[in-house]
Design a protein around this motif. Structure first.
Motif, PDB file in Angstrom:
ATOM      1  N   GLU A 228      16.819 -34.624  29.006  1.00 38.23           N
ATOM      2  CA  GLU A 228      18.185 -35.143  28.840  1.00 38.23           C
ATOM      3  C   GLU A 228      19.127 -34.510  29.852  1.00 38.23           C
ATOM      4  O   GLU A 228      20.036 -35.169  30.383  1.00 38.23           O
ATOM      5  CB  GLU A 228      18.664 -34.873  27.409  1.00 38.23           C
TER       6      GLU A 228
ATOM      7  N   GLY B 131      21.405 -39.334  28.866  1.00 37.80           N
ATOM      8  CA  GLY B 131      21.374 -40.562  28.092  1.00 37.80           C
ATOM      9  C   GLY B 131      20.011 -41.158  27.867  1.00 37.80           C
ATOM     10  O   GLY B 131      19.898 -42.251  27.315  1.00 37.80           O
TER      11      GLY B 131
ATOM     12  N   ARG C 116      17.785 -38.793  23.865  1.00 31.87           N
ATOM     13  CA  ARG C 116      18.531 -38.350  22.688  1.00 31.87           C
ATOM     14  C   ARG C 116      17.847 -38.812  21.396  1.00 31.87           C
ATOM     15  O   ARG C 116      17.272 -39.882  21.327  1.00 31.87           O
ATOM     16  CB  ARG C 116      19.957 -38.897  22.736  1.00 31.87           C
TER      17      ARG C 116
ATOM     18  N   PRO D 150      31.962 -44.772  32.734  1.00 39.34           N
ATOM     19  CA  PRO D 150      31.561 -43.768  31.731  1.00 39.34           C
ATOM     20  C   PRO D 150      30.444 -42.886  32.256  1.00 39.34           C
ATOM     21  O   PRO D 150      29.779 -43.194  33.246  1.00 39.34           O
ATOM     22  CB  PRO D 150      31.078 -44.625  30.553  1.00 39.34           C
ATOM     23  N   ARG D 151      30.227 -41.759  31.580  1.00 33.77           N
ATOM     24  CA  ARG D 151      29.121 -40.869  31.920  1.00 33.77           C
ATOM     25  C   ARG D 151      27.799 -41.543  31.561  1.00 33.77           C
ATOM     26  O   ARG D 151      27.745 -42.403  30.680  1.00 33.77           O
ATOM     27  CB  ARG D 151      29.257 -39.552  31.164  1.00 33.77           C
TER      28      ARG D 151
ATOM     29  N   GLU E  81      26.623 -42.876  27.952  1.00 33.88           N
ATOM     30  CA  GLU E  81      27.755 -42.894  27.035  1.00 33.88           C
ATOM     31  C   GLU E  81      28.585 -44.159  27.138  1.00 33.88           C
ATOM     32  O   GLU E  81      29.585 -44.315  26.450  1.00 33.88           O
ATOM     33  CB  GLU E  81      28.648 -41.670  27.281  1.00 33.88           C
TER      34      GLU E  81
END
Length: 626
Positions: A311, A316, A319, A585-586, A589
């Motif tokens: 991760e 992403g 998880r 976005p990251r 996420e």
């Protein structure tokens, strides 16, 4: 052992042994009479003197019978004969009791059989308790790249394999058959520890060094399409137009996977991705076999360490990875539903027992004079209680046979009308364990509804019972007992009714949920052109357009369209997206949405209302302006 065998054989020679005993007693009396007459007594006096010296003849005969045979078996057989005569005297009552209890036992046997097959029976693999699934949240698929890293880095699994859904067209002489299949990695089938019936499994090192176009078929497919030919190994078949070689046939009871793509009939190698591809393209279900001394908790800790590093390197992508026992994943949420249904049918059986106890209590009241006479003639209370219990057990066993017949029909109906997501439904069948359950429940119910009436029948004073007539009113103690049984029936029925009402309300609430489309009058069929000349992209589009046009021209068809996956009925495709004017976005996420591929007319066909804009049209292609 020898004496016990002789006692048992004496049961079958009772008449002959009684005649021999009678002759022996007569001989002894004759000798005693002869001695008395020799002493000067008259024949009458000699006879009386011989009888006095000999003692009680009948008592002596009974003692001899007790010594020569198993008396308890004789008593039991006598009680059974007496019970059969009593049942013949009241056929309507006995038939009602057998039917009531048979329904309760049948319902309990059906649910027990389902629970035993789904929850208790081990999975049909080698050491199934060591098998686990490794997926996102324990249920969502993973990417090929993650599977490769997990298999290489883990320290708690003996082997790790992956499987991917596949639905190819199997070429036949007179057409094609669409079958359910699974593509598997090299370690997948070997880690299940189930040998093939014929040939070999898919593994990394085949005899000629390659496995990409080799398949293993199920026992059912082998029987249906290959006439159970043992020489099928090495035969070539065509899947989606490509030649594959059959390298093995699995045993009859083999089923993999036990969840998700249930009913797969063919296994082929998983195409190797080089490079392995994106970590967000999730299509694999990962299975693993734990080392003998490793627990699920230790395996989860090992995977947590691996996925945390991945991760950090690929945000992403790793998880909420969970290690779940395969049996637990197969059962899923079915356990609670089965337990609730089992509790419900158990209440039905308890109500039936209380109802039957009331009927037998009334019957025992009518037999109080009979009981009193038998007590007066020397019968013990234990003998009378035993007689009543034997009658109850006979009714219980007859009810068990009735319940077994009802359970056999109930199991067939359960399998026939079971929902598609009920796990292991094909293995639900009456077996030796179910027969044992029926026997135990029959004996238990016979004791449950027969013990109280049996004890109560021997309670009244003997003189009072002899003075009673047939119309005598039951005593106060019997009235209180009946009131207690009625109250218990009402209480159990109310609990059962309340539970059934809540379930009906929940089902009604579920059915009232708006799925977003109108399924009424909508028919669905799966169509695939893989392996045919229409598989070329341009011809494929023309094929589907022509197919839809023909369907729409049918008299009773209002609309027709196509979709890659039916809604709320299978795999879910998701894709991330970005919104113009907002910062990116990251990784991992950003927002994502489930999506499906549709053809024009889909919204009208499914009854989906467009809030704004328009439906797709035939002109909406990738090269269309705008």
């Amino acid at each position: 052992m020898r004496g016990a065998l002789q006692r048992l054989l004496a049961l079958f020679r009772r008449d002959r042994l009684d005649r021999e005993l009678e002759n022996e007693v007569g001989a002894h009396l004759e000798l005693a009479e002869r001695d008395a007459r020799a002493a000067g007594l008259s024949p009458e006096e000699a006879r009386l003197e011989a009888l006095r010296r000999f003692g009680g003849i009948e008592q002596m005969k009974e003692e001899h019978r007790d010594q020569r045979s198993a008396r308890w078996i004789e008593d039991l057989l006598r009680d059974v004969r007496h019970g059969l005569r009593a049942m013949r005297r009241t056929p309507a009552l006995c038939s009602t009791i057998v039917l009531i209890l048979g329904i309760g036992i049948g319902a309990n046997t059906t649910m027990f059989t389902a629970m035993q097959a789904i929850l208790v029976r081990p999975l049909q693999y080698g050491n199934p308790d060591r098998l686990a699934v490794v997926m996102h949240q324990g249920r969502f698929p993973v990417s090929f790249a993650n599977f490769i890293d997990w298999r290489r880095q883990n320290r708690t699994f003996q082997a790790m394999g992956a499987a991917e859904f596949w639905q190819p067209n199997l070429g036949l002489v007179d057409g094609a058959e669409r079958i359910l299949a699974v593509r598997v990695s090299d370690d997948m089938l070997p880690l299940l520890e189930v040998p093939s019936l014929y040939g070999r499994l898919i593994d990394e090192a085949g005899p000629d060094g390659g496995n990409e176009y080799r398949v293993v078929i199920s026992h059912g497919l082998w029987q249906r399409n290959f006439a159970s030919d043992p020489d099928v190994v090495g035969r070539e078949i065509r899947l989606d137009g490509r030649p594959y070689t059959v390298i093995g046939v699995m045993p009859r009871d083999f089923a993999f996977p036990p969840f998700w793509a249930v009913g797969a009939e063919l296994w082929a190698p998983l195409p190797r991705a080089d490079p392995p591809g994106s970590r967000t393209s999730n299509s694999l279900r990962v299975f693993a076999r734990l080392d003998p001394k490793v627990s699920i908790e230790q395996a989860q800790a090992d995977m947590d360490a691996i996925t945390s590093e991945l991760e950090a390197a690929f945000p992403g992508s790793n998880r909420n990875v969970a290690v779940v026992p395969l049996k637990e994943r197969v059962v899923g949420d079915t356990r609670l539903a089965l337990v609730v249904f089992m509790a419900g049918v158990a209440f039905v059986l308890l109500i039936a027992c209380a109802n039957v106890a009331q009927m037998l209590l009334a019957r025992a009241a009518s037999r109080r004079r009979e009981v009193a006479v038998r007590l007066a003639l020397g019968a013990t209370r234990a003998q009378i209680v035993r007689q009543f219990l034997v009658e109850s057990l006979m009714l219980g066993l007859l009810s068990g046979l009735t319940g077994l017949a009802l359970a056999a029909a109930g199991v067939r109906l359960l399998v026939m009308f079971s929902p598609a997501d009920l796990p292991r439904a094909g293995g639900i069948q009456i077996d030796a364990i179910a027969l044992g359950f029926v026997m135990v429940v029959s004996i238990f119910t016979g004791l449950a509804f027969g013990l109280v009436p049996a004890l109560h029948a021997t309670q009244p004073a003997m003189n009072d019972s002899l003075r009673m007539g047939r119309g005598t009113t039951p005593d106060r103690r019997q009235g209180r007992l009946r009131d207690l049984l009625v109250a218990s029936e009402i209480a159990l029925a109310l609990v059962l009714l309340a539970g059934a009402g809540l379930m009906v309300r929940s089902m009604s609430a579920l059915q009232s949920i708006d799925p977003g489309f109108d399924p009424r009058g909508v028919l669905a069929l799966a169509v695939s052109v893989q392996g045919t000349p229409h598989a070329v992209p341009d011809r494929r589009a023309a094929f589907y357009a022509d197919l839809l046009e023909r369907l729409r021209s049918l008299p009773d068809v209002q609309a027709a369209s196509a979709v890659n996956h039916l809604p709320v009925a299978g795999d879910l495709w998701t894709r991330g997206f970005v919104i113009e004017g907002r910062p990116d976005p990251r990784p991992g996420e950003g927002p994502a949405a489930a999506y499906r591929v549709v053809l024009p007319g889909y919204f009208e066909t499914m009854g989906l209302r467009l809030v704004r804009g328009r439906d797709f049209s035939d002109g909406d292609s990738r090269n269309a302006p705008g």
